[in-house]
Write a protein that holds these residues in place. Sequence first.
Motif, PDB file in Angstrom:
ATOM      1  N   SER A  64      73.181  71.029  90.864  1.00 41.78           N
ATOM      2  CA  SER A  64      72.382  71.376  92.035  1.00 41.78           C
ATOM      3  C   SER A  64      72.396  72.891  92.218  1.00 41.78           C
ATOM      4  CB  SER A  64      72.866  70.656  93.276  1.00 41.78           C
ATOM      5  OG  SER A  64      74.182  70.979  93.551  1.00 41.78           O
ATOM      6  N   GLY A 119      73.627  62.371  99.146  1.00 41.17           N
ATOM      7  CA  GLY A 119      72.998  62.288  97.832  1.00 41.17           C
ATOM      8  C   GLY A 119      72.334  63.591  97.515  1.00 41.17           C
ATOM      9  N   ARG A 120      71.236  63.491  96.796  1.00 37.15           N
ATOM     10  CA  ARG A 120      70.613  64.687  96.250  1.00 37.15           C
ATOM     11  C   ARG A 120      69.243  64.888  96.875  1.00 37.15           C
ATOM     12  NH1 ARG A 120      71.495  65.820  90.051  1.00 37.15           N
ATOM     13  NH2 ARG A 120      73.570  65.849  90.909  1.00 37.15           N
ATOM     14  N   GLY A 149      61.950  75.566  99.365  1.00 36.81           N
ATOM     15  CA  GLY A 149      62.876  75.485 100.490  1.00 36.81           C
ATOM     16  C   GLY A 149      64.296  75.771 100.078  1.00 36.81           C
ATOM     17  N   SER A 150      65.066  76.293 101.038  1.00 39.48           N
ATOM     18  CA  SER A 150      66.442  76.643 100.730  1.00 39.48           C
ATOM     19  C   SER A 150      67.382  75.480 101.001  1.00 39.48           C
ATOM     20  CB  SER A 150      66.867  77.840 101.560  1.00 39.48           C
ATOM     21  OG  SER A 150      66.786  77.513 102.920  1.00 39.48           O
ATOM     22  N   PRO A 177      63.932  79.567 103.783  1.00 35.70           N
ATOM     23  CA  PRO A 177      62.599  78.958 103.840  1.00 35.70           C
ATOM     24  C   PRO A 177      62.677  77.440 103.937  1.00 35.70           C
ATOM     25  CG  PRO A 177      62.826  80.418 101.943  1.00 35.70           C
ATOM     26  CD  PRO A 177      64.179  80.255 102.522  1.00 35.70           C
ATOM     27  N   VAL A 188      63.730  67.309  96.040  1.00 38.84           N
ATOM     28  CA  VAL A 188      62.910  68.462  95.668  1.00 38.84           C
ATOM     29  C   VAL A 188      63.765  69.543  95.017  1.00 38.84           C
ATOM     30  CG1 VAL A 188      61.398  70.264  96.503  1.00 38.84           C
ATOM     31  CG2 VAL A 188      61.271  67.988  97.503  1.00 38.84           C
ATOM     32  N   THR A 189      64.826  69.943  95.670  1.00 41.33           N
ATOM     33  CA  THR A 189      65.604  71.063  95.148  1.00 41.33           C
ATOM     34  C   THR A 189      66.782  70.610  94.298  1.00 41.33           C
ATOM     35  OG1 THR A 189      67.041  71.114  97.082  1.00 41.33           O
ATOM     36  CG2 THR A 189      65.055  72.440  97.168  1.00 41.33           C
ATOM     37  N   GLY A 190      67.135  69.345  94.373  1.00 36.31           N
ATOM     38  CA  GLY A 190      68.277  68.892  93.597  1.00 36.31           C
ATOM     39  C   GLY A 190      69.613  69.217  94.223  1.00 36.31           C
ATOM     40  N   ALA A 191      69.595  69.855  95.378  1.00 40.68           N
ATOM     41  CA  ALA A 191      70.861  70.214  96.022  1.00 40.68           C
ATOM     42  C   ALA A 191      71.457  69.005  96.733  1.00 40.68           C
ATOM     43  CB  ALA A 191      70.620  71.337  97.014  1.00 40.68           C
ATOM     44  N   THR A 192      72.755  69.072  96.943  1.00 41.13           N
ATOM     45  CA  THR A 192      73.421  67.992  97.658  1.00 41.13           C
ATOM     46  C   THR A 192      72.991  68.009  99.126  1.00 41.13           C
ATOM     47  OG1 THR A 192      75.306  68.136  96.202  1.00 41.13           O
ATOM     48  CG2 THR A 192      75.660  67.070  98.291  1.00 41.13           C
ATOM     49  N   GLY A 233      60.195  75.597 102.778  1.00 39.54           N
ATOM     50  CA  GLY A 233      59.557  75.099 101.574  1.00 39.54           C
ATOM     51  C   GLY A 233      58.278  74.370 101.907  1.00 39.54           C
TER      52      GLY A 233
END
Lengths: 506, 501
Positions: B233, A65-66, A54-55, B154, A69-73, B156
Amino acid sequence: MSRKKQEGTTAAPARPGPRGWPGRGRGRAGSIQPVPEWRGSTRQVCGLWPFAVGSGTPMVGVPLGRNMVTGATVCCDPVSWFQRANLISNPSAFVLGLPGLGKSTLVRRMAAGLAGYGVMPLVLGDLKPDYVDLIEALGGQVIALGGDRGHINVLDPGEATSAAERLTGSARAMVLTDAHERRLTMVSSLLTILRAQPPTDREETILDRALRVLDERHDGVPVLPDLLEVIRSAPEDVRQVALDRGSLERYQEVTENLEASLIGLVDGGRLGRTFSRPTTNPMRRDRPVVYDVSHIDDAQTDLQAAVMLACWSAGFGTVNVANALADAGVEPRRHYFVVLDELWRVLRAGRGIVDRVDALTRLNRTRGVGTVMVSHTMSDLLALPAEEDRMKARGFVERSGMVVAGGLPGAEMPMLTQAVPLSRAEQELLIGWQDPPAWDPVHHRETEPPGRGKFLVKVGGRPGIPVQVQLTAVELGIHDTNKRWRELSRVGRVERPAEQVGPPGG
Amino acid sequence: MPATADSPHVPRTYGNWRRPTTPGLMGLGTAGTLILMAGLVLVVLVVMLTDLLTGLVFAAGLAVVLLAIGVRDKHGLNALDKGAARWSWWRQRSAGEHLYRSGPLGQVPWGTCQLPGLAASSKLTEHSDSYGRRFALIRVPTTSTYTLVIGTEPDGAALVDEEQVDSWVADWGLWLANLGDEPGIVAASVTIETAPDTGTRLRREVGTNLDPDAPEFARALLAETVADYPHGSSTVRAYVALTFNATHNGRRRKPAEFARELGARLPGLTGELQATGAGPAHPVDALELCELVRVAYDPAAAVAIDEAHAEGLTTSLTWSDVGPSAAEASWDDYRHDSGVSVTWAMTGAPRGNVQASILSRLVAPHRDVARKRVTLLYRPIDAASAAAIVESDLRAAQFRQSSSDKPTARDVLATRAAALTAQEEAAGAGLVNFGMLVTATVLDEAREADARAAVENLAATARLRVRPAYGSQDTAFAAALPLGLVLPRHLDLPSQVRSRL
């Protein structure tokens, strides 16, 4: 190195060749090796599916927070997602999760972040208190209610009077009408709670007329004893609607029950004197506000319900005033973020409350108010005595723009999936988050509970966003919901010098 | 999708793809077999006309040639392929063409920072589709193609039920099948790009929304999140590039003319894409495409571009600014402006049956690789010739199997696979050629080894066999970008001939 000379002699091509510009330093492609190709039918080749990752979400809202799954903010709050990102259809959120997993912490983060974005958090009735320290830190108003700590005058129009002076025409009339109706509703609600049944239509008409008379006669902000006085003094207007047919005796007969109930409110019956005294701390529209009602004992459910209703009435009165002023262009637009924590306790507090919350969730979009409701589980929410109340309570979750779920037991899932579709993977995630932490017998130290600070943000049928809330040092300074557990318990014998207890036996 | 308690879900598997081959003897293609036959006849003639020794020498020569063609390594390359790559690399290098110096002080005649190599002649135009969305159109005159890029986000598959994933994947298959019916389609590519989050987006979100009268506590809290959160991130973006033939009925269409026709089809193309799990799809406009290519060649520019966006500015990049100002291809990597990249080509598709999640780890962000692009290249075969191709594939496989008394298990399976493909094609599926490129970019040269190890490990998790595109790193890098470079169309030796060897 330089080919300047050559460039002069040989006519430089006006266009690059099929493989780029030929010549030193011009990056013409050399050998072209074909990418090895494979062949298959589209029914099989689709198995090499490229969209498995996922994007993430648009970065709009309060940073929470984070993404696990992707670690993004992850940025998320109902007001920004509704207002700027258009991700949800109404600015509300419902937070579910077992106790101790950080629901309040999440909501406090949203509230504090939104305060930074110029949205005023309003905690209309903090039963725990979870938000007092936050609102204090935000420089807001902490209004304590209950017992002798504070009073809230249900006849106080709040800032409506001063606002009406700055408005003209229909806007002014609207603010005044709203204030009047709000007071009438509030008095009726108090009577309902006191009598455990709603007042009759005749009594409501009498109250309505009496309030108008009170406004004409009274100078300043009236209180309930003044209203009682008006009804007792039997002014002509009120007698008319009471249908006393010209007989004062008949009037007294008609108003007897009403008078009795009002006396109960004024002189400190079950509801005490909380509502009949002048407001100790008037609410302001330009500050974060928390009504601290934590001092009311849980056993006093009637008082809790009445106080909650009074808080909401005052709170939404303030919101309406702010909206009217902004509509007229007198003051900047203010949005509010209303927090209804411990919703199950609120709903349990009495009849009428469910309908008030219901009205709130339907109107938040038009009022410019974002709401967040917090409850432990669906079963808590559905443990209401009346079937129609249960249906409405489920509607709160269904109608929320987003549902934020923390760790929940497996038994919750059938109920929760009825309100918001969850995939099996999501259900397993939520169930996994309520597991106890692994204990460590060697170091005598429990690891962090697996579900602490972990939430799944669900918007409609789209896949949930698992987020791990990360606290900042600023928050850690003030947040502690387990304050009373920080110190060790000690017997602490009390020295009583007067009556010396001798050694046992003899 | 709500979960149901009934019947446990059986995971769907996919597979059955094969390398296109032509019928031939002893593992040789058609051309190889012809050389073998002609060579044998020649040997016999030589023996007849001269003495045995000359004949033996001649036979040995033939054997060397056949070995060069017929013996392939694990990547499917024969000595001829490798030799050609070496030679052309040596030629490019000695001509100094592996270097690229652009801009006003560079070597390029136009004095701009245009794209190097195959994309040097590309042109960019911008048009509107029937929804009024702007979209960019890249024209590559060499191959006379137009390319359109669609950006998607996506959802995901991490928290989605298998049934939903299966339905997405099935829709993706349908989308690929429909590509074969798109008029004039040449190729399609899907690029999944992972990049580190510069933190600018968060800074912008907080910075532009912060109320000047906000309480001190809230400011401190937001400032701390901005400072702490972005580290490590990453962002994931997906691009789908569709390449169309510029000529139609023997006539070359002008960009405006083609864009008008494409604009009407674009809403359908983006709409269908949303059902494939690609998420919300939008056509990429010229500026976004310029920024994307610029950042690919100059990763350090990402921060500047994000910051410009944060301040509400546009970057006003044009197509002649997006190339590297300096680039140097080497045998196994490619330096370009602020980055060093290595591009791998897939030399072996996953063997056996795989599940739809097979690529998930490959496309996911990896901490050792600053920027990673995984590009799947598709060449749909139009429905008219698909039937003939599957039939000939089947015949080739059957020929291979029957050319030996003891067919290898692999040959038997290949025949079965070809038969299945023919069945599926007959039942309405499309036929597609696919390849894959993986580009890893690092900003610090010292991290290159880590990135190499990381990508090779990730490829192994996807059961892919990959090989760096030795000697053509610059071209492979460009081909992995959503620019619509269809390499088979740029070859000297047409791919049809190559595959017959």
